[in-house]
Design a protein around this motif. Structure first.
Motif, PDB file in Angstrom:
ATOM      1  N   ILE A 166       0.642  -1.270   0.273  1.00 13.14           N
ATOM      2  CA  ILE A 166      -0.194  -0.220   0.002  1.00 13.14           C
ATOM      3  C   ILE A 166       0.884   1.128   0.070  1.00 13.14           C
ATOM      4  CG2 ILE A 166      -2.109   1.255   1.609  1.00 13.14           C
ATOM      5  CD1 ILE A 166      -2.196  -1.520   2.769  1.00 13.14           C
ATOM      6  N   GLY A 167       0.951   1.945  -0.760  1.00 19.78           N
ATOM      7  CA  GLY A 167       1.204   3.298  -0.873  1.00 19.78           C
ATOM      8  C   GLY A 167       1.834   3.308  -2.299  1.00 19.78           C
ATOM      9  N   ASN A 168       2.846   4.535  -2.423  1.00 19.12           N
ATOM     10  CA  ASN A 168       3.253   4.637  -3.776  1.00 19.12           C
ATOM     11  C   ASN A 168       4.886   4.389  -3.896  1.00 19.12           C
ATOM     12  OD1 ASN A 168       3.129   5.089  -6.849  1.00 19.12           O
ATOM     13  ND2 ASN A 168       3.807   6.897  -7.060  1.00 19.12           N
ATOM     14  N   GLU A 169       5.810   4.238  -3.122  1.00 18.94           N
ATOM     15  CA  GLU A 169       6.823   4.588  -2.610  1.00 18.94           C
ATOM     16  C   GLU A 169       7.633   3.582  -2.154  1.00 18.94           C
ATOM     17  OE1 GLU A 169      10.174   7.764  -4.171  1.00 18.94           O
ATOM     18  OE2 GLU A 169      10.029   7.937  -2.207  1.00 18.94           O
ATOM     19  N   HIS A 170       8.612   2.796  -2.364  1.00 11.58           N
ATOM     20  CA  HIS A 170       9.022   1.324  -0.772  1.00 11.58           C
ATOM     21  C   HIS A 170      10.062   1.488  -1.946  1.00 11.58           C
ATOM     22  CE1 HIS A 170       4.745   0.686   0.389  1.00 11.58           C
ATOM     23  NE2 HIS A 170       3.882   0.915  -0.944  1.00 11.58           N
ATOM     24  N   SER A 171      10.604   0.692  -0.580  1.00 12.39           N
ATOM     25  CA  SER A 171      12.083  -0.186  -1.160  1.00 12.39           C
ATOM     26  C   SER A 171      11.962  -1.053  -0.356  1.00 12.39           C
ATOM     27  CB  SER A 171      13.235   1.502  -0.257  1.00 12.39           C
ATOM     28  OG  SER A 171      13.243   1.416   1.389  1.00 12.39           O
ATOM     29  N   GLY A 172      13.281  -2.111  -0.733  1.00 10.24           N
ATOM     30  CA  GLY A 172      13.741  -3.003  -0.313  1.00 10.24           C
ATOM     31  C   GLY A 172      13.038  -4.257  -1.081  1.00 10.24           C
ATOM     32  N   ASP A 173      13.435  -5.830  -0.629  1.00 11.80           N
ATOM     33  CA  ASP A 173      12.999  -6.877  -1.510  1.00 11.80           C
ATOM     34  C   ASP A 173      11.473  -6.574  -1.947  1.00 11.80           C
ATOM     35  OD1 ASP A 173      14.160  -9.000  -3.415  1.00 11.80           O
ATOM     36  OD2 ASP A 173      13.782 -10.065  -1.082  1.00 11.80           O
ATOM     37  N   ALA A 174      11.844  -6.689  -3.604  1.00 15.16           N
ATOM     38  CA  ALA A 174      10.218  -7.368  -4.128  1.00 15.16           C
ATOM     39  C   ALA A 174       9.897  -8.539  -5.216  1.00 15.16           C
ATOM     40  CB  ALA A 174       9.600  -5.546  -4.369  1.00 15.16           C
ATOM     41  N   MET A 175       8.880  -8.678  -5.464  1.00 15.17           N
ATOM     42  CA  MET A 175       8.813  -9.159  -6.906  1.00 15.17           C
ATOM     43  C   MET A 175       9.560 -10.937  -6.734  1.00 15.17           C
ATOM     44  SD  MET A 175       9.353  -6.340  -9.524  1.00 15.17           S
ATOM     45  CE  MET A 175       8.536  -6.734 -10.776  1.00 15.17           C
ATOM     46  N   PRO A 176       9.280 -11.663  -7.255  1.00 16.01           N
ATOM     47  CA  PRO A 176       9.224 -13.325  -7.595  1.00 16.01           C
ATOM     48  C   PRO A 176      11.713 -12.819  -9.039  1.00 16.01           C
ATOM     49  CG  PRO A 176       7.392 -13.492  -8.141  1.00 16.01           C
ATOM     50  CD  PRO A 176       8.096 -11.563  -8.227  1.00 16.01           C
ATOM     51  N   VAL A 177      12.434 -13.271  -8.720  1.00 12.72           N
ATOM     52  CA  VAL A 177      13.873 -13.190  -8.654  1.00 12.72           C
ATOM     53  C   VAL A 177      13.246 -12.576 -10.119  1.00 12.72           C
ATOM     54  CG1 VAL A 177      16.060 -13.920  -9.188  1.00 12.72           C
ATOM     55  CG2 VAL A 177      15.100 -14.511  -7.015  1.00 12.72           C
ATOM     56  N   GLN A 178      13.152 -13.914 -10.966  1.00 12.13           N
ATOM     57  CA  GLN A 178      12.468 -13.633 -12.203  1.00 12.13           C
ATOM     58  C   GLN A 178      12.342 -12.649 -13.304  1.00 12.13           C
ATOM     59  OE1 GLN A 178      11.084 -17.617 -13.101  1.00 12.13           O
ATOM     60  NE2 GLN A 178      11.056 -16.820 -15.213  1.00 12.13           N
ATOM     61  N   TYR A 179      11.570 -12.164 -12.243  1.00 16.54           N
ATOM     62  CA  TYR A 179      10.651 -10.673 -12.788  1.00 16.54           C
ATOM     63  C   TYR A 179      11.086  -9.100 -12.364  1.00 16.54           C
ATOM     64  CZ  TYR A 179       8.162 -14.738 -14.014  1.00 16.54           C
ATOM     65  OH  TYR A 179       6.493 -15.739 -15.129  1.00 16.54           O
ATOM     66  N   ARG A 180      12.326  -9.394 -11.693  1.00 14.79           N
ATOM     67  CA  ARG A 180      12.310  -8.338 -11.164  1.00 14.79           C
ATOM     68  C   ARG A 180      12.882  -6.995 -11.260  1.00 14.79           C
ATOM     69  NH1 ARG A 180      16.080 -11.102  -5.882  1.00 14.79           N
ATOM     70  NH2 ARG A 180      13.737 -11.222  -4.660  1.00 14.79           N
TER      71      ARG A 180
END
Length: 393
Positions: A241-255
């Motif tokens: 939720i929210g429009n700006e984030h940091s840190g790990d996200a997304m499955p590895v091959q789709y990052r």
């Protein structure tokens, strides 16, 4: 008005099924961090909350098992998504609570899987969040595996992407970033419940194989086929939720590249995912894969090297957003990473399904979504109006 009388639960067989050897690893046991005590010991035929009779197992994941049930009160079918008992924070529940407060009218709502209800179940090892959700059909990936050569024809891909972009536009308007958009999380809605009653009847006539360990029964899933309704975006467990984030996200091959390089990221990561989704639905060879299972840093290097080969060097503005970029490029964007560039790879050389104007507009569509700079990627609305989609819809 008197309340509707509850249906009587059906009897499910206690024999006549394949008994799997306890030493054989099946279903959720195959997951790398599986722990039996974390999963709720569901039994087919059980009645949950004096209302939901479990009639079949539909699937499993790292944080839940999924069950088809018949509502003995309202006489309809639901899916129960039963989470493991170690979730300190149920992100998906938080996202659904946020979405419940969004009242705007939007055509994208019908392309999102909604939470109908939630409650908790207790097991001897803890509490489990349970989601009540509408049953859906097979995933787009399952359907793709049934296609000739494992790819879809353009006339099917275009409306599919239209629906994905419409649903994604609603999420973005609601200040939600999905972060996990791929064909496994796109399910085809059912046109009617006939397939669900057949699943229930099949479980009685030919019960699922299972294994017994102590007081836990592990059933083999019955995979839902069929579906002729709208494409539905599912699994909001990694959504933010929210429009700006940091840190790990997304499955590895789709990052997206900004995620790999630990930059701040926004809902533009979902647009990157749409670009990869479009490619995966039409082409035989994925643009990116997992290159090194043993070393994350080396895998990232291969991933960024392939991006550089396909998209060209990143612009200075992108390079200046993270100190980590100096591991891979010099200040002019020339590659100097620890692995070689795959110079034989280009988008043009890998695009082999379409021809002529279809091919050129498809490549333009993909290039408009797979941009180094997130702000240069098309928005969901702009992508929806791209000529490759609009002239073929």
């Amino acid at each position: 008005m008197a309340s509707q009388k509850l249906l009587l639960p059906r009897e499910f067989p206690s024999s006549g099924f394949e008994v799997i050897d306890p030493s054989q690893v099946v279903e959720e046991e195959r997951l790398p961090f599986y722990c039996r005590d974390e999963y709720y010991p569901m039994r087919i035929g059980a009645v949950i909350k004096d209302r939901y009779q479990v009639v079949a197992k539909l699937g499993y994941g790292t944080s839940s098992t999924v069950w088809l049930c018949r509502d003995l009160r309202d006489r309809v079918y639901w899916v129960l998504k039963v989470h493991v008992n170690i979730l300190e924070h149920n992100q998906e529940l938080e996202v659904y609570r946020h979405l419940a407060g969004i009242t705007m009218e939007h055509s994208g709502r019908r392309h999102i899987r909604w939470l109908e209800d939630s409650f908790k179940l207790k097991s001897r090892s803890g509490e489990h969040d349970v989601f009540v959700m509408t049953p859906l059909g097979m995933s787009l990936r399952t359907l793709q595996k049934k296609q000739k050569n494992g790819v879809f024809q353009q006339p099917l891909v275009v409306p599919a992407l239209d629906q994905v972009l419409t649903g994604l536009n609603f999420l973005h308007e609601a200040d939600v970033i999905h972060t996990d958009l791929h064909s496994d999380n796109l399910l085809i809605a059912l046109a009617n419940d006939s397939v669900l009653s057949k699943v229930e009847d099949d479980e009685i006539c030919k019960p699922s194989a299972r294994k017994q360990i102590g007081d836990t029964t592990i059933y083999v899933s019955r995979y839902m086929l069929g579906g002729a309704g709208p494409l539905t975006i599912c699994d909001l467990g990694r959504a933010r939720i929210g429009n700006e984030h940091s840190g790990d996200a997304m499955p590895v091959q789709y990052r997206a590249p900004e995620v790999i390089l630990n930059m701040k990221w926004t809902n533009a990561v979902d647009i990157w995912s749409v670009g990869l989704l479009a490619w995966d639905l039409l082409e035989r060879e994925n643009l990116f894969c997992v290159y090194d299972h043993e070393c994350e840093e080396r895998n990232d290097a291969h991933h960024l090297a392939t991006m550089t080969a396909l998209l060209g060097p990143p612009p200075p503005e992108f390079l200046n957003r993270s100190k980590e970029t100096s591991k891979y490029w010099d200040e002019d964007g020339k590659w100097r990473g620890p692995v070689p560039l795959p110079t034989e790879k280009t988008l043009e050389s890998l695009a082999n399904t379409l021809a002529g104007d279809d091919r050129e507009q498809f490549l333009n569509f993909v290039r408009c979504l797979l941009c180094w700079l997130p702000e240069e990627r098309l928005t969901t609305e702009q992508a929806h109006h791209h000529p490759w989609l609009r002239e073929r819809s």
